[in-house]
Design an enzyme around this catalytic site. Sequence first.
Site, PDB file in Angstrom:
ATOM      1  N   ARG A  49       0.831  -1.215   0.000  1.00 47.13           N
ATOM      2  CA  ARG A  49       0.000   0.000   0.000  1.00 47.13           C
ATOM      3  C   ARG A  49       0.863   1.261   0.000  1.00 47.13           C
ATOM      4  NH1 ARG A  49      -2.196   1.549   4.501  1.00 47.13           N
ATOM      5  NH2 ARG A  49      -2.496  -0.581   5.234  1.00 47.13           N
TER       6      ARG A  49
ATOM      7  N   TYR B  42     -16.819  18.210 -14.030  1.00 46.33           N
ATOM      8  CA  TYR B  42     -17.184  16.795 -14.151  1.00 46.33           C
ATOM      9  C   TYR B  42     -18.178  16.452 -13.040  1.00 46.33           C
ATOM     10  CZ  TYR B  42     -16.827  11.760 -13.802  1.00 46.33           C
ATOM     11  OH  TYR B  42     -17.128  10.427 -13.721  1.00 46.33           O
TER      12      TYR B  42
ATOM     13  N   ASP C  70      -8.255  20.300 -12.651  1.00 40.85           N
ATOM     14  CA  ASP C  70      -8.485  19.015 -13.305  1.00 40.85           C
ATOM     15  C   ASP C  70      -8.047  19.174 -14.759  1.00 40.85           C
ATOM     16  OD1 ASP C  70      -9.553  16.782 -14.618  1.00 40.85           O
ATOM     17  OD2 ASP C  70     -11.260  16.638 -13.244  1.00 40.85           O
TER      18      ASP C  70
ATOM     19  N   LYS D 151      -8.698   8.399 -18.968  1.00 38.30           N
ATOM     20  CA  LYS D 151      -9.050   9.015 -20.254  1.00 38.30           C
ATOM     21  C   LYS D 151      -7.835   9.059 -21.201  1.00 38.30           C
ATOM     22  CE  LYS D 151     -12.889   9.453 -17.973  1.00 38.30           C
ATOM     23  NZ  LYS D 151     -13.264  10.657 -17.229  1.00 38.30           N
TER      24      LYS D 151
HETATM   25  C1  LIG Z   1     -13.812  10.927 -15.947  1.00 44.46           C
HETATM   26  C2  LIG Z   1     -13.406  12.174 -15.261  1.00 44.46           C
HETATM   27  C3  LIG Z   1     -13.122  12.189 -13.895  1.00 44.46           C
HETATM   28  C4  LIG Z   1     -13.271  10.948 -13.025  1.00 44.46           C
HETATM   29  O1  LIG Z   1     -12.330   9.995 -13.348  1.00 44.46           O
HETATM   30  P1  LIG Z   1     -12.533   8.387 -13.113  1.00 44.46           P
HETATM   31  O2  LIG Z   1     -11.244   7.838 -13.600  1.00 44.46           O
HETATM   32  O3  LIG Z   1     -13.728   7.987 -13.920  1.00 44.46           O
HETATM   33  O4  LIG Z   1     -12.747   8.182 -11.664  1.00 44.46           O
HETATM   34  C5  LIG Z   1     -12.702  13.375 -13.322  1.00 44.46           C
HETATM   35  N1  LIG Z   1     -12.593  14.502 -14.059  1.00 44.46           N
HETATM   36  C6  LIG Z   1     -12.863  14.530 -15.373  1.00 44.46           C
HETATM   37  C7  LIG Z   1     -12.739  15.802 -16.134  1.00 44.46           C
HETATM   38  C8  LIG Z   1     -13.284  13.370 -16.026  1.00 44.46           C
HETATM   39  O5  LIG Z   1     -13.576  13.410 -17.332  1.00 44.46           O
END
Ligand SMILES: *Cc1c(COP(=O)(O)O)cnc(C)c1O
Length: 367
Positions: free
Chosen positions: A45, A96, A167, A192
């Site tokens: 961990r 998001y 983000d 992504k």
């Molecule tokens: C998909 C997404 C998230 C969340 O990410 P996960 O990997 O699905 O937990 C956060 N911010 C943005 C802009 C996203 O597109």
Amino acid sequence: MTDELDPASLLVHGGRPAVEADAALSGPVVFSSTYVAGGPTGYGRFGNPAWTAFEDVLGELEGGQALVLASGMAACAVVIDLVPVGGKVVAPEHAYNGVTGLLKQQAETGRITLELVDIADTDAVVAALPGAALLWAESPTNPAMEVADLPAICAAANAEGVLVAVDNTFATPLLQRPLALGADIVVHSVTKYLAGHSDVLLGAVVTRDQATYDALALRRKTQGAIAGPMEVWLALRGMRTLALRMEKAQANAQYLAERLQAHPKISRVRYPGLADDPGHERAAKQMQGFGAIIAIEVAGGAEEAQRVAESTRLWIHATSLGGVESMLERRRRWASEPVTIPDNLIRLSVGIEHAEDLWKDLQQALG
Ligand SMILES: *Cc1c(COP(=O)(O)O)cnc(C)c1O
């Protein structure tokens, strides 16, 4: 050696074992819950060789120190956990929806107080900052494609002593480097573009401040939202081609956005690469490219938009984005999406297929 490299070369060569006779080019996937006592890691961990390789590359790309976590939301959650009890968070009304959902949940329990703003409205963001503990920004926003003036809002937050997290999922460090624009923390849904193949869920945070890094690392360790070694290995493997993927997807997106703008069934296109987009000038200043997400509004309303989303053959009707395959969805099909997002809005995640194939399929779905 990797210090002077262009990001495209760093993506290919970073995080590999030292080059020596018979060394493996690709790093190991170590499946082990613990390590023999006496070393710096100690337990599964607390660290893993695949994490270190991935974090070295992402940290260097963003200009800070990276931590990989179990998902994008796990990354967002450790950052939000830095806010003291009762502290104020300023966040975009159109971030998001998982993030706004988490913030609202925390506001309901009294853990934080929350002020939602239009992140593209710099005056509104600045007015909300006094007394805040954290400014959460996203640019361009998911799915409205609003562009925040990152240098301006980061400077205002820094002056007020407000921590700034950005983000950077849509842009990736190839197109936008928030730490250089004044942010304290960068967050990624690695799921992504970074991983890029729709086969892993993963997240990451990056920061340039040692105390913030330590606070986030402690939360990963104690809260336990750790990444599996196989997922991290896959993500780094996917990142080897990020520069190529982004270049192709972005070129496809520019081509499609221009064609969609002229289509009679589309009432609005939001893509910062369009010269008349409200976010174009800002994006051109703070980004090295406009990315590969497009928001379109379909004339005829929600039902017609839903029909279009369900009528493509090549584009995949699915949530998520940033994969090699083009995907689309009407965002308001989710109850968690704010009602201020138009119900006829379709988010297009443009992939790396042949542009003309993508266009033909959209045309037939719209027809
Ligand atoms: C998909 C997404 C998230 C969340 O990410 P996960 O990997 O699905 O937990 C956060 N911010 C943005 C802009 C996203 O597109």
